[in-house]
Write an enzyme that holds these catalytic residues in place. Structure first.
Site, PDB file in Angstrom:
ATOM      1  N   SER A  59     -62.849  15.088 -45.607  1.00 51.15           N
ATOM      2  CA  SER A  59     -62.002  14.277 -44.744  1.00 51.15           C
ATOM      3  C   SER A  59     -62.499  14.350 -43.310  1.00 51.15           C
ATOM      4  CB  SER A  59     -60.561  14.807 -44.823  1.00 51.15           C
ATOM      5  OG  SER A  59     -59.773  14.314 -43.775  1.00 51.15           O
ATOM      6  N   GLU A  95     -65.008  18.963 -43.452  1.00 58.30           N
ATOM      7  CA  GLU A  95     -64.281  18.306 -42.369  1.00 58.30           C
ATOM      8  C   GLU A  95     -65.252  17.557 -41.466  1.00 58.30           C
ATOM      9  OE1 GLU A  95     -60.361  21.152 -41.590  1.00 58.30           O
ATOM     10  OE2 GLU A  95     -61.930  21.025 -40.069  1.00 58.30           O
ATOM     11  N   CYS A  96     -65.012  16.291 -41.275  1.00 53.78           N
ATOM     12  CA  CYS A  96     -65.718  15.462 -40.296  1.00 53.78           C
ATOM     13  C   CYS A  96     -67.230  15.506 -40.498  1.00 53.78           C
ATOM     14  CB  CYS A  96     -65.310  15.862 -38.871  1.00 53.78           C
ATOM     15  SG  CYS A  96     -65.618  14.572 -37.642  1.00 53.78           S
ATOM     16  N   ALA A  97     -67.938  16.355 -39.805  1.00 50.54           N
ATOM     17  CA  ALA A  97     -69.383  16.448 -40.002  1.00 50.54           C
ATOM     18  C   ALA A  97     -69.714  16.778 -41.452  1.00 50.54           C
ATOM     19  CB  ALA A  97     -69.974  17.509 -39.074  1.00 50.54           C
TER      20      ALA A  97
END
Length: 471
Positions: free
Chosen positions: A447, A355-357
């Site tokens: 994502s 997720e993200c990072a």
């Protein structure tokens, strides 16, 4: 388990920047110093404030997000976190009545307070007002009669004279003053592009900051009156959420996801090892995620991509959550052995949830620094802030979610990712705009979307099942 009667307070404010985190963290620390077991909570999706709450109380900071998890899960998640505690303190989000854009009270502090039947303490930045404070507080107290405003803590008060004028005005309005805090910039936590600097990046300094907040609150607030107010909260009649539970109530954020695998079973030793990234670069995680994985039979082991040169022994699944890899890009890039190990794990079809990072870490590069190269994509910092709630549906089968699984989530980043060759998308966003986002390839689900798995426990069970199969 039915919830116990836990005294509780919601710390709110007219707007962001009024001092909610200062007061909430200081209250948590001050009451903990009295020997009370204090349960810390945060309204909304924020990951950073709960780190300071955990430092103040010695317990995991937990989020209560009515958008991502649905209003029906707010009280059960609260009861799960607060079980056995003497007091619970909930820090609000934004202004008291601010919630998800265009959704009325949804995900606001006011909604959380009503769902918890908890009294609200309003933190008011009084630095540029005197008698007008009474009109401000009156408006907040009367706007929604179902929100019980129990008192005010005045922040950034300039002098004894200033305090006297503020108290006189609020006395006329019939609103108790439960505390007065003078201007004290020395206890403020440092900030940067996405908010406060996480505890994991400044632990020794953060300990000093929390101790200073406790001292400031202890000196300026009536702790006995605040505890008495907390005890006026009535019992919550709800079943506490449990990671071992069969599921969650149906709600707007939940989806079943056709084809989700069966539960792996409770952890009894010898389950698949799921490695979860931690350390200073990957600080964003919800406590319930590890609890759900453990309940699904996985053995959760934390590793630090800044320091560890190998994945934990026996890794069968890999979870890389959010954080600040852009701050640590040179150090992450320099750890070539771990980058190679992550790439090899993904190439072998190992299940990866990023997720993200985590998405940025799996890219080929971040701001020109080599990353793991799992994804044919390059990432870079941007001037544009992407922020907001999202409604999403899984558009590709993955180790995390079956096609059709619906989740609500949150985006919060100042980076962009530029894909090379086309890959299957992870999510299709249905609100507030329609677009596809993320990557699914082999066992990888990556994502920008932050999700709260308590809203859909099947994703944790599915991931644990994939890890067991890969092992």
């Amino acid at each position: 388990m039915r919830s116990q009667h836990v005294p509780r307070l919601v710390v709110a404010a007219p707007s962001s920047g009024s001092g909610k985190t200062t007061v909430a963290t200081g209250l948590m620390a001050a009451f903990s110093e009295r020997g009370l077991a204090v349960s810390p909570h945060k309204a909304g999706p924020d990951y950073i404030d709960p780190g300071y709450h955990a430092l103040a109380t010695g317990r995991p900071g937990r989020n209560l997000d009515a958008f991502m998890c649905g209003p029906e899960l707010v009280a059960p998640l609260f009861a799960h976190g607060a079980a056995g505690c003497d007091l619970a303190v909930v820090e609000g989000v934004m202004g008291l009545y601010d919630g998800a854009a265009g959704r009325g009270e949804l995900a606001s502090t006011a909604q959380v307070a009503k769902l918890l039947r908890a009294p609200v303490v309003l933190v008011v930045d009084a630095s540029s007002q005197s008698r007008s404070v009474a009109a401000l507080v009156h408006g907040f107290a009367s706007f929604d009669p179902q929100v019980r405003l129990g008192g005010v803590i005045l922040n950034k008060v300039g002098s004894d004279r200033h305090e006297a004028m503020l108290r006189e005005a609020l006395e006329e309005a019939g609103m108790p003053v439960l505390g007065v805090l003078r201007r004290a910039p020395q206890v403020a936590a440092p900030s940067r592009h996405l908010g406060l600097v996480p505890v994991a990046e400044r632990r020794s300094d953060a300990l000093s900051s929390v101790a200073a907040l406790a001292e400031q609150v202890r000196a300026g607030c009536d702790l006995d009156a605040l505890m008495a107010l907390a005890r006026t909260a009535p019992p919550l009649d709800c079943e506490a959420w449990s990671p071992e539970g069969p599921g969650t109530p149906d709600g707007p954020g939940q989806g079943t996801g056709a084809g989700a695998p069966a539960v792996v079973g409770p952890a009894t030793g010898g389950g698949p090892v799921v490695a979860v990234a931690g350390g200073a670069a990957f600080t964003f995680s919800y406590a319930e995620h590890s609890e759900l994985l453990t309940a699904a039979g996985a053995e959760v082991v934390t590793f630090d991509p800044l320091r560890d040169e190998a994945l934990p022994d026996g890794t069968a699944g890999l979870v890389i959550g959010g954080g600040f890899p852009e701050v640590y890009a040179p150090e992450l890039s320099a750890n070539e052995p771990l980058r190679a190990a992550v790439a090899a794990f993904a190439a072998a079809g190992g299940p990866v949830a990023a997720e993200c990072a985590g998405l940025l870490y799996l890219a080929r590069s971040l701001d020109g620094k080599p990353m793991c190269g799992v994804l044919d994509a390059d990432a870079r910092m941007s001037e544009r802030l992407t922020l907001g709630y999202r409604e999403a549906v899984a558009v590709s089968d993955s180790a995390l979610a079956a096609t059709g699984t619906r989740l609500r989530g949150h985006e919060f980043h100042r980076t962009v990712i530029e894909p090379g060759a086309s890959a299957a998308p992870a999510w299709g966003f249905t609100h507030p705009e329609r677009r596809v986002e993320g990557f699914v390839q082999r066992g990888v689900h990556a994502s920008y979307l932050h999700t709260h798995w308590a809203a859909e426990p099947s994703v944790a069970r599915r991931f644990a099942q994939a890890a067991a199969a890969h092992r």
